[in-house]
Design a protein around this motif. Structure first.
Motif, PDB file in Angstrom:
ATOM      1  N   ASP A  23     -30.692 -31.980 -80.591  1.00 32.77           N
ATOM      2  CA  ASP A  23     -30.832 -31.485 -81.950  1.00 32.77           C
ATOM      3  C   ASP A  23     -30.426 -30.010 -81.958  1.00 32.77           C
ATOM      4  N   GLN A  24     -30.564 -29.359 -83.099  1.00 39.28           N
ATOM      5  CA  GLN A  24     -30.067 -27.989 -83.226  1.00 39.28           C
ATOM      6  C   GLN A  24     -30.846 -26.990 -82.371  1.00 39.28           C
ATOM      7  N   ASP A  25     -32.046 -27.316 -81.940  1.00 37.44           N
ATOM      8  CA  ASP A  25     -32.838 -26.415 -81.110  1.00 37.44           C
ATOM      9  C   ASP A  25     -32.653 -26.676 -79.617  1.00 37.44           C
ATOM     10  N   SER A  26     -31.796 -27.608 -79.278  1.00 32.79           N
ATOM     11  CA  SER A  26     -31.597 -27.963 -77.880  1.00 32.79           C
ATOM     12  C   SER A  26     -30.766 -26.918 -77.146  1.00 32.79           C
ATOM     13  N   VAL A  27     -31.036 -26.817 -75.864  1.00 35.19           N
ATOM     14  CA  VAL A  27     -30.258 -25.971 -74.964  1.00 35.19           C
ATOM     15  C   VAL A  27     -29.704 -26.890 -73.887  1.00 35.19           C
ATOM     16  N   ILE A  28     -28.396 -26.770 -73.630  1.00 37.87           N
ATOM     17  CA  ILE A  28     -27.753 -27.586 -72.609  1.00 37.87           C
ATOM     18  C   ILE A  28     -27.298 -26.678 -71.475  1.00 37.87           C
ATOM     19  N   VAL A  29     -27.594 -27.084 -70.246  1.00 41.63           N
ATOM     20  CA  VAL A  29     -27.093 -26.379 -69.072  1.00 41.63           C
ATOM     21  C   VAL A  29     -26.275 -27.365 -68.266  1.00 41.63           C
ATOM     22  N   LEU A  30     -25.028 -27.007 -68.016  1.00 41.29           N
ATOM     23  CA  LEU A  30     -24.148 -27.837 -67.194  1.00 41.29           C
ATOM     24  C   LEU A  30     -24.156 -27.292 -65.775  1.00 41.29           C
ATOM     25  N   ILE A  31     -24.469 -28.163 -64.824  1.00 41.08           N
ATOM     26  CA  ILE A  31     -24.484 -27.783 -63.414  1.00 41.08           C
ATOM     27  C   ILE A  31     -23.625 -28.785 -62.635  1.00 41.08           C
ATOM     28  N   SER A  32     -23.403 -28.489 -61.382  1.00 37.37           N
ATOM     29  CA  SER A  32     -22.620 -29.362 -60.493  1.00 37.37           C
ATOM     30  C   SER A  32     -21.306 -29.752 -61.163  1.00 37.37           C
ATOM     31  N   PHE A  49     -18.913 -27.330 -77.862  1.00 38.62           N
ATOM     32  CA  PHE A  49     -18.974 -26.004 -78.471  1.00 38.62           C
ATOM     33  C   PHE A  49     -18.775 -26.004 -79.982  1.00 38.62           C
ATOM     34  N   THR A  50     -18.930 -27.143 -80.636  1.00 41.18           N
ATOM     35  CA  THR A  50     -18.824 -27.177 -82.094  1.00 41.18           C
ATOM     36  C   THR A  50     -20.175 -27.366 -82.768  1.00 41.18           C
ATOM     37  N   GLY A  51     -21.205 -27.597 -81.998  1.00 41.96           N
ATOM     38  CA  GLY A  51     -22.532 -27.805 -82.578  1.00 41.96           C
ATOM     39  C   GLY A  51     -23.318 -26.514 -82.697  1.00 41.96           C
ATOM     40  N   ASN A  52     -24.559 -26.643 -83.114  1.00 41.44           N
ATOM     41  CA  ASN A  52     -25.443 -25.493 -83.281  1.00 41.44           C
ATOM     42  C   ASN A  52     -26.360 -25.283 -82.084  1.00 41.44           C
ATOM     43  N   HIS A  53     -26.084 -25.940 -80.993  1.00 42.34           N
ATOM     44  CA  HIS A  53     -26.919 -25.820 -79.810  1.00 42.34           C
ATOM     45  C   HIS A  53     -26.290 -24.815 -78.837  1.00 42.34           C
ATOM     46  N   VAL A  54     -27.097 -24.322 -77.929  1.00 50.23           N
ATOM     47  CA  VAL A  54     -26.641 -23.364 -76.925  1.00 50.23           C
ATOM     48  C   VAL A  54     -26.202 -24.139 -75.688  1.00 50.23           C
TER      49      VAL A  54
END
Length: 96
Positions: A23-32, A49-54
């Protein structure tokens, strides 16, 4: 909610499932191998990178794969200590 994605989007559906769940308050971290999704002009970067999430990418994994100069301009690289801080800040987490 903190979402940590670790597998390549070209190998399995983890990132797709994650993007369907956030959702819009989500934070995503890409690893590996998930950092491959941050390459500029890829279908994955467009979706990320088109959404409202970090979205953060773990810098050690980006550099290990030689992607430092190939990332989408909105990609934010972070060190391990930032990932630890995000883990402390977000009680609810999901690893994909």
């Amino acid at each position: 909610m903190l979402h940590i994605v670790k597998s390549s989007p070209y190998r399995d559906q983890a990132l797709t499932l994650c993007l369907n769940y956030i959702d819009q308050d989500s934070v995503i971290v890409l690893i590996s191998d998930a950092v491959l999704a941050g390459v500029d002009n890829s279908e994955w970067a467009t979706r990320l990178f088109t959404g409202n999430h970090v979205v953060y990418l773990l810098s050690d994994d980006v550099h290990a794969r030689g992607l430092g100069d190939k990332l989408h301009p909105s990609a934010v690289m972070v060190e391990m200590n930032k990932l630890v801080s995000l883990s402390v800040e977000h009680v609810t987490q999901m690893t994909w």
